[in-house]
Design a protein around this motif. Structure first.
Motif, PDB file in Angstrom:
ATOM      1  N   ARG A 125      93.845 -23.159 -39.903  1.00 54.16           N
ATOM      2  CA  ARG A 125      94.158 -24.279 -40.798  1.00 54.16           C
ATOM      3  C   ARG A 125      95.579 -24.794 -40.545  1.00 54.16           C
ATOM      4  N   TYR A 126      96.498 -23.872 -40.253  1.00 48.50           N
ATOM      5  CA  TYR A 126      97.882 -24.274 -39.961  1.00 48.50           C
ATOM      6  C   TYR A 126      97.931 -25.176 -38.722  1.00 48.50           C
ATOM      7  N   ILE A 127      97.237 -24.763 -37.665  1.00 54.74           N
ATOM      8  CA  ILE A 127      97.221 -25.575 -36.441  1.00 54.74           C
ATOM      9  C   ILE A 127      96.523 -26.911 -36.699  1.00 54.74           C
ATOM     10  N   ALA A 128      95.404 -26.891 -37.427  1.00 57.39           N
ATOM     11  CA  ALA A 128      94.631 -28.108 -37.670  1.00 57.39           C
ATOM     12  C   ALA A 128      95.405 -29.136 -38.489  1.00 57.39           C
ATOM     13  N   ILE A 129      96.229 -28.677 -39.436  1.00 54.85           N
ATOM     14  CA  ILE A 129      96.948 -29.589 -40.321  1.00 54.85           C
ATOM     15  C   ILE A 129      98.340 -29.930 -39.797  1.00 54.85           C
ATOM     16  N   CYS A 130      99.030 -28.941 -39.251  1.00 55.71           N
ATOM     17  CA  CYS A 130     100.412 -29.167 -38.807  1.00 55.71           C
ATOM     18  C   CYS A 130     100.512 -29.636 -37.362  1.00 55.71           C
ATOM     19  N   HIS A 131      99.549 -29.257 -36.528  1.00 51.61           N
ATOM     20  CA  HIS A 131      99.558 -29.665 -35.112  1.00 51.61           C
ATOM     21  C   HIS A 131      98.150 -30.083 -34.690  1.00 51.61           C
ATOM     22  N   PRO A 132      97.597 -31.124 -35.320  1.00 51.69           N
ATOM     23  CA  PRO A 132      96.190 -31.482 -35.076  1.00 51.69           C
ATOM     24  C   PRO A 132      95.882 -31.849 -33.628  1.00 51.69           C
ATOM     25  N   LEU A 133      96.828 -32.468 -32.930  1.00 51.56           N
ATOM     26  CA  LEU A 133      96.574 -32.902 -31.562  1.00 51.56           C
ATOM     27  C   LEU A 133      96.508 -31.729 -30.579  1.00 51.56           C
ATOM     28  N   ARG A 134      97.078 -30.610 -30.959  1.00 52.11           N
ATOM     29  CA  ARG A 134      97.093 -29.447 -30.075  1.00 52.11           C
ATOM     30  C   ARG A 134      96.047 -28.408 -30.451  1.00 52.11           C
ATOM     31  N   HIS A 135      95.252 -28.705 -31.491  1.00 57.11           N
ATOM     32  CA  HIS A 135      94.322 -27.699 -32.009  1.00 57.11           C
ATOM     33  C   HIS A 135      93.327 -27.234 -30.950  1.00 57.11           C
ATOM     34  N   SER A 136      92.710 -28.182 -30.243  1.00 58.73           N
ATOM     35  CA  SER A 136      91.676 -27.818 -29.271  1.00 58.73           C
ATOM     36  C   SER A 136      92.238 -27.106 -28.052  1.00 58.73           C
ATOM     37  N   THR A 137      93.499 -27.342 -27.745  1.00 57.36           N
ATOM     38  CA  THR A 137      94.101 -26.682 -26.578  1.00 57.36           C
ATOM     39  C   THR A 137      94.639 -25.290 -26.926  1.00 57.36           C
ATOM     40  N   ILE A 138      95.035 -25.097 -28.190  1.00 59.76           N
ATOM     41  CA  ILE A 138      95.550 -23.787 -28.608  1.00 59.76           C
ATOM     42  C   ILE A 138      94.415 -22.829 -28.914  1.00 59.76           C
ATOM     43  N   LEU A 139      93.473 -23.267 -29.759  1.00 59.52           N
ATOM     44  CA  LEU A 139      92.368 -22.401 -30.169  1.00 59.52           C
ATOM     45  C   LEU A 139      91.125 -22.696 -29.327  1.00 59.52           C
ATOM     46  N   THR A 140      91.154 -22.261 -28.082  1.00 61.56           N
ATOM     47  CA  THR A 140      89.981 -22.365 -27.225  1.00 61.56           C
ATOM     48  C   THR A 140      88.997 -21.248 -27.571  1.00 61.56           C
ATOM     49  N   ASN A 141      87.796 -21.338 -27.006  1.00 61.02           N
ATOM     50  CA  ASN A 141      86.790 -20.312 -27.282  1.00 61.02           C
ATOM     51  C   ASN A 141      87.259 -18.930 -26.839  1.00 61.02           C
ATOM     52  N   SER A 142      87.956 -18.871 -25.705  1.00 64.11           N
ATOM     53  CA  SER A 142      88.442 -17.566 -25.230  1.00 64.11           C
ATOM     54  C   SER A 142      89.508 -16.999 -26.158  1.00 64.11           C
ATOM     55  N   VAL A 143      90.365 -17.860 -26.696  1.00 57.68           N
ATOM     56  CA  VAL A 143      91.398 -17.405 -27.636  1.00 57.68           C
ATOM     57  C   VAL A 143      90.751 -16.905 -28.924  1.00 57.68           C
ATOM     58  N   VAL A 144      89.743 -17.626 -29.407  1.00 57.46           N
ATOM     59  CA  VAL A 144      89.025 -17.191 -30.616  1.00 57.46           C
ATOM     60  C   VAL A 144      88.377 -15.830 -30.389  1.00 57.46           C
ATOM     61  N   ALA A 145      87.761 -15.648 -29.215  1.00 56.73           N
ATOM     62  CA  ALA A 145      87.126 -14.358 -28.901  1.00 56.73           C
ATOM     63  C   ALA A 145      88.162 -13.240 -28.843  1.00 56.73           C
ATOM     64  N   LYS A 146      89.327 -13.515 -28.269  1.00 53.67           N
ATOM     65  CA  LYS A 146      90.379 -12.497 -28.187  1.00 53.67           C
ATOM     66  C   LYS A 146      90.923 -12.147 -29.575  1.00 53.67           C
ATOM     67  N   ILE A 147      91.058 -13.171 -30.432  1.00 58.75           N
ATOM     68  CA  ILE A 147      91.507 -12.910 -31.801  1.00 58.75           C
ATOM     69  C   ILE A 147      90.493 -12.032 -32.531  1.00 58.75           C
ATOM     70  N   GLY A 148      89.196 -12.380 -32.381  1.00 55.11           N
ATOM     71  CA  GLY A 148      88.157 -11.576 -33.020  1.00 55.11           C
ATOM     72  C   GLY A 148      88.152 -10.142 -32.518  1.00 55.11           C
ATOM     73  N   LEU A 149      88.325  -9.950 -31.204  1.00 58.31           N
ATOM     74  CA  LEU A 149      88.362  -8.602 -30.640  1.00 58.31           C
ATOM     75  C   LEU A 149      89.574  -7.829 -31.148  1.00 58.31           C
ATOM     76  N   ALA A 150      90.732  -8.503 -31.236  1.00 60.93           N
ATOM     77  CA  ALA A 150      91.944  -7.848 -31.738  1.00 60.93           C
ATOM     78  C   ALA A 150      91.770  -7.414 -33.187  1.00 60.93           C
ATOM     79  N   VAL A 151      91.130  -8.250 -33.996  1.00 66.27           N
ATOM     80  CA  VAL A 151      90.886  -7.909 -35.407  1.00 66.27           C
ATOM     81  C   VAL A 151      89.990  -6.681 -35.514  1.00 66.27           C
ATOM     82  N   VAL A 152      88.932  -6.640 -34.699  1.00 61.99           N
ATOM     83  CA  VAL A 152      88.001  -5.509 -34.737  1.00 61.99           C
ATOM     84  C   VAL A 152      88.687  -4.223 -34.285  1.00 61.99           C
TER      85      VAL A 152
END
Length: 315
Positions: A125-152
């Motif tokens: 939400r922080y990226i989407a609201i504060c840096h909307p133009l960079r959202h798709s480049t920062i939170l790619t599918n691979s980054v989301v997967a790595k975040i999920g793996l780190a949480v687990v």
């Protein structure tokens, strides 16, 4: 089943869960809201998973995190509520030592995962609201997967000492757990040994994992709120602010009962036991019920697909 509080044994193979001590006569009535909330949690979270899987347009970071949260809520509630209901309905109180430790591990690991996913969603939400133009480049599918793996991985590693320590202690006084599920501190309190290590580790985990998560969520939403007040119109400000407030309510519904229950279990000696157990039990159900409503129904894309699904079925 033994009803004795003082049985001579060492490391029993079976524990006995009392449910909610002092409220045994009201177990049937207590089971009604528990069963209702569990059914709502199952329906809401499975619906979110179904809609996101079915709609390719929802295959983006925000909804991936929402699906992770839904799975976490389903596992956390299912690992405890069916056993609670069997106690309330059928007086089925026995649970094997291994099953008790397994339940303990699932409860604490998936609770930690839930906390980590809320941090990831706050970052999204922080990226989407504060840096909307960079959202798709920062939170790619691979980054989301790595975040999920780190949480687990974080959750699994930090939770591992709970059942390990519980198995390590000798139990020679009683096998009766005055709780509705195998909560770590309720189990180790039965040990006939100095359990300071278990107690201290529980506090360390509470403040190092959940405490840090609360800190990062607070920082994210502080930045989000600052960005909201710079939006050009009042309508945009109110709409975004309303969304943030609802998200914060869901976050508080997880952390406040968790901190309250963990601290009062250790230090609230004057608090009635049935109240502590009731809070600790409800805590496992409130977030799984609230999350589909706040993150799902109140999300425009999910709500639209849900209405579309029912509309097509009717036609």
């Amino acid at each position: 089943m033994s009803d004795s509080n003082t049985t001579d044994f060492t490391n029993p193979s079976t524990f006995i869960l009392l449910g909610i001590p002092g409220l045994e006569a009201a177990h049937i009535w207590i089971s009604i809201p528990f069963c209702t909330m569990y059914a709502i949690a199952l329906l809401g979270n499975f619906t979110i998973l179904f809609i996101v899987k079915r709609e390719p347009s929802l295959h983006e970071p925000m909804f991936y995190f929402l699906c992770m949260l839904a799975v976490t809520d389903l596992v956390m509630s299912t690992s405890t509520v069916p056993k609670m209901l069997s106690i309330f309905w059928f007086n089925s109180r026995e649970i094997s030592f291994s099953a008790c430790l397994t339940q303990m591990y699932f409860v604490y690991s998936f609770s930690a995962m839930e906390s980590g996913i809320l941090v990831a969603m706050a970052f999204d939400r922080y990226i989407a609201i504060c840096h909307p133009l960079r959202h798709s480049t920062i939170l790619t599918n691979s980054v989301v997967a790595k975040i999920g793996l780190a949480v687990v991985l974080r959750s699994c590693i930090f939770t591992l000492p709970y059942p390990f320590l519980a198995r390590h202690w000798p139990y020679c006084r009683t096998n009766i757990i005055p709780h509705s599920y195998c909560r770590h501190i309720a189990v180790v309190n039965l040990a006939c040994a100095d359990i300071c290590i278990s107690s201290y580790y529980g506090l360390f985990n509470l403040f190092s994992v959940n405490g840090m998560d609360v800190f990062f969520i607070t920082v994210s939403y502080t930045q989000i709120l600052r960005a909201i007040f710079h939006l050009p119109t009042k309508d945009a400000q109110l709409k975004t602010f309303g969304t943030c407030i609802s998200h914060l309510c869901a976050i508080l519904a997880l952390y406040i009962p968790d901190f309250f229950s963990s601290l009062t279990q250790r230090f609230g000696h004057n608090v009635p036991r049935h109240f502590l157990v009731l809070i600790a039990s409800v805590y496992l159900l409130v977030p799984p019920v609230l999350h589909p409503i706040i993150y799902g129904v109140r999300t425009k894309q999910i709500r639209g697909r849900l209405l579309q699904l029912f509309f097509h079925k009717e036609t």
